[in-house]
Design a protein around this motif. Structure first.
Motif, PDB file in Angstrom:
ATOM      1  N   THR A  42       0.834  -1.204   0.000  1.00 59.31           N
ATOM      2  CA  THR A  42       0.000   0.000   0.000  1.00 59.31           C
ATOM      3  C   THR A  42       0.865   1.248   0.000  1.00 59.31           C
ATOM      4  O   THR A  42       0.594   2.219  -0.724  1.00 59.31           O
ATOM      5  CB  THR A  42      -0.936   0.003   1.227  1.00 59.31           C
ATOM      6  N   ASP A  43       1.937   1.237   0.799  1.00 61.30           N
ATOM      7  CA  ASP A  43       2.838   2.381   0.834  1.00 61.30           C
ATOM      8  C   ASP A  43       3.633   2.522  -0.462  1.00 61.30           C
ATOM      9  O   ASP A  43       3.990   3.631  -0.861  1.00 61.30           O
ATOM     10  CB  ASP A  43       3.805   2.250   2.016  1.00 61.30           C
ATOM     11  N   ARG A  44       3.924   1.414  -1.117  1.00 58.03           N
ATOM     12  CA  ARG A  44       4.790   1.454  -2.300  1.00 58.03           C
ATOM     13  C   ARG A  44       4.037   1.737  -3.595  1.00 58.03           C
ATOM     14  O   ARG A  44       4.491   2.525  -4.426  1.00 58.03           O
ATOM     15  CB  ARG A  44       5.535   0.123  -2.430  1.00 58.03           C
ATOM     16  N   VAL A  45       2.890   1.081  -3.788  1.00 58.69           N
ATOM     17  CA  VAL A  45       2.180   1.237  -5.058  1.00 58.69           C
ATOM     18  C   VAL A  45       0.911   2.071  -4.927  1.00 58.69           C
ATOM     19  O   VAL A  45       0.301   2.415  -5.938  1.00 58.69           O
ATOM     20  CB  VAL A  45       1.849  -0.136  -5.676  1.00 58.69           C
ATOM     21  N   GLY A  46       0.500   2.358  -3.699  1.00 56.69           N
ATOM     22  CA  GLY A  46      -0.665   3.205  -3.507  1.00 56.69           C
ATOM     23  C   GLY A  46      -1.874   2.437  -2.997  1.00 56.69           C
ATOM     24  O   GLY A  46      -2.076   1.262  -3.327  1.00 56.69           O
ATOM     25  N   ALA A  47      -2.678   3.127  -2.202  1.00 58.96           N
ATOM     26  CA  ALA A  47      -3.853   2.500  -1.589  1.00 58.96           C
ATOM     27  C   ALA A  47      -4.902   2.130  -2.626  1.00 58.96           C
ATOM     28  O   ALA A  47      -5.567   1.103  -2.519  1.00 58.96           O
ATOM     29  CB  ALA A  47      -4.445   3.448  -0.549  1.00 58.96           C
ATOM     30  N   ARG A  48      -5.065   2.966  -3.651  1.00 58.95           N
ATOM     31  CA  ARG A  48      -6.111   2.712  -4.644  1.00 58.95           C
ATOM     32  C   ARG A  48      -5.856   1.403  -5.382  1.00 58.95           C
ATOM     33  O   ARG A  48      -6.775   0.588  -5.565  1.00 58.95           O
ATOM     34  CB  ARG A  48      -6.199   3.867  -5.637  1.00 58.95           C
ATOM     35  N   ARG A  49      -4.633   1.170  -5.806  1.00 58.36           N
ATOM     36  CA  ARG A  49      -4.328  -0.054  -6.545  1.00 58.36           C
ATOM     37  C   ARG A  49      -4.523  -1.291  -5.674  1.00 58.36           C
ATOM     38  O   ARG A  49      -5.067  -2.307  -6.125  1.00 58.36           O
ATOM     39  CB  ARG A  49      -2.895  -0.006  -7.067  1.00 58.36           C
ATOM     40  N   MET A  50      -4.092  -1.214  -4.435  1.00 63.51           N
ATOM     41  CA  MET A  50      -4.248  -2.363  -3.543  1.00 63.51           C
ATOM     42  C   MET A  50      -5.719  -2.614  -3.218  1.00 63.51           C
ATOM     43  O   MET A  50      -6.158  -3.763  -3.105  1.00 63.51           O
ATOM     44  CB  MET A  50      -3.449  -2.144  -2.257  1.00 63.51           C
ATOM     45  N   LEU A  51      -6.482  -1.541  -3.083  1.00 61.62           N
ATOM     46  CA  LEU A  51      -7.907  -1.703  -2.815  1.00 61.62           C
ATOM     47  C   LEU A  51      -8.622  -2.304  -4.027  1.00 61.62           C
ATOM     48  O   LEU A  51      -9.543  -3.122  -3.877  1.00 61.62           O
ATOM     49  CB  LEU A  51      -8.520  -0.349  -2.458  1.00 61.62           C
TER      50      LEU A  51
END
Length: 457
Positions: free
Chosen positions: A80-89
């Protein structure tokens, strides 16, 4: 708790100040969780009475979800910190969709386990990703309000879904369960559409500030912070006492000790939802500007009272008094929930540096999942051995420990993290309170530049 003179904005003011991305995210919560409500109360029934899986194995499979979630939470927070919360969600929500589709047609324990692997992945990854996304959209007092309002809307969606599912699902017609699980999968298209559409620019990722010493991002470095340890222990204990007992300890006690019919237990859960939906907004207004640790102390007191009331039903099993006590338990417990949900997530996200928010939320999620795993195990063991009095005493004592832990946390966090706005010139507050996420200030959004002053499982 009267030391704060911070204004207490109402719901209308909160909505007016909320960025358009936050409005999108919040306005669809009940629709998203409606599908979850269709299936949540009936999954064990589906496995046992429709697919012929024994209750023992069905229970173990249900616990498997939490185990998978616990395993993936750490990597999920780091990503989440590396690629972003939106992508992980997006990834987590897609996994939920796939899992529901597989479960709709699962006929063997192996396929059920496969479906639960996808569901567990979603639960483990979506918590840190969602909280990080909310923290990126909102800041300050609005963040606490967002978490609380979101919780009320989640309960509204699940409650309505549970009513519809209960009226529609029929164990004598397996196709009805296939339909509700497919409907649960279809409801995931709503958040997927939001993340690919109106929220496509909100990546929820922040770079490490230049010149920052330490904060390299390892979990070991994070948990070396004593404040993180204390709040994590508090989260674990609160989950163990509360949510860890909801699916096992409470219904088992109500049936074996209180000796109330299943209908009363069903009404108790409905009352829980009604209290949360009916009172969450008023509670948010009341606690705004108050010390969050003091709010947690009140919550622990309410939960202790709830367990004492439930324990007292053992003196009049099978009576109307026992039924009233079971209902009262959920009323007190739900009121405590309205205090818990806006506070611990807000403390966690106000304490976390922007570029480590995913990991901080993952630590919190891990504590929650640990409590949901251990809670049913302890409840089953104690109640199976007839230790009902010891069970209630253990939970009440645990609530007392939560009060002590809240006091310890209060001495170690800054006023900002504790929900009290510091003076603008306060250097200490500036150090403890992460500024609104620069990842949003520097990028375009659906509404233009993202305002810093607003915000949200």
């Amino acid at each position: 708790m009267s030391e704060s003179s911070t204004p207490r904005p109402g719901v209308r003011q909160f909505w007016a100040d909320l960025p358009v991305e936050g409005r999108w995210l919040l306005s669809t919560v009940a629709v998203q969780t409606l599908g979850r409500g269709l299936t949540l109360p009936f999954t064990v029934i589906y496995l046992n009475e429709v697919r012929g899986i024994s209750l023992d194995l069905a229970g173990a499979l249900m616990a498997f979800i939490a185990v998978v979630a616990l395993v993936v939470t750490g990597p999920g927070g780091a990503l989440t910190d590396r690629v972003g919360a939106r992508r992980m969600l997006l990834l987590a929500t897609a996994a939920q969709l796939v899992g529901c589709v597989v479960l709709a047609f699962a006929t063997t324990p192996v396929t059920v386990a496969l479906a639960f692997t996808f569901l567990g992945f979603n639960f483990g990854v979506s918590w840190p990703a969602f909280n990080a996304l909310v923290a990126a959209i909102t800041s300050g007092p609005a963040r606490q309000q967002y978490f609380g309002i979101n919780f009320a809307l989640v309960n509204l969606g699940i409650g309505l879904g549970g009513i519809v599912g209960g009226l529609y699902a029929d164990v004598h017609q397996p196709s009805t369960f296939t339909v509700i699980f497919l409907a649960d999968a279809a409801s995931m298209l709503v958040p997927i559409g939001l993340l690919l559409g109106p929220l496509r620019h909100v990546h929820g990722r922040a770079e490490k500030p230049e010149g920052t010493q330490g904060s390299g991002g390892s979990y070991l470095e994070i948990v070396r912070n004593p404040v993180v340890i204390w709040i994590t222990v508090l989260t674990f204990l609160g989950t163990f006492v509360g949510y860890g007992q909801m699916e096992a300890g409470f219904p088992a006690f109500a049936r074996k000790v209180s000796e109330v019919p299943t209908e009363v237990i069903g009404f108790a859960f409905a009352l829980n939802t009604a209290v949360i939906v009916g009172l969450q907004f008023a509670v948010l207004h009341r606690i705004s500007g108050r010390r969050r640790t003091r709010v947690l102390t009140v919550m622990a007191g309410l939960w202790a009272l709830a367990w004492v009331v439930l324990g007292s039903t053992g003196f009049a099993p099978g009576t109307m008094l026992a039924a009233a006590g079971v209902l009262a338990f959920h009323a007190f417990f739900a009121l405590g929930e309205t205090l818990l949900q806006p506070t611990i997530p807000a403390i966690t996200n106000d304490m976390a540096p922007d570029h480590l928010r995913g990991r901080y939320n993952a630590v919190s999620a891990g504590a929650f999942q640990g409590g949901t795993i251990l809670g049913p195990v302890v409840a089953g063991f104690m109640l199976n051995h007839g230790w009902s009095t010891e069970f209630v005493v253990m939970l009440v004592v645990s609530c007392g420990l939560m009060v002590l832990l809240a006091r310890v946390v209060e001495r170690r966090i800054t006023p900002f993290v504790n929900g009290i706005q510091p003076p603008l010139t306060s250097t200490g507050a500036a150090e403890a309170a992460p500024a609104p996420s620069p990842s949003l200030a520097a990028q375009p959004s659906a509404a233009g530049a993202m305002p810093h002053a607003a915000d949200h499982d």
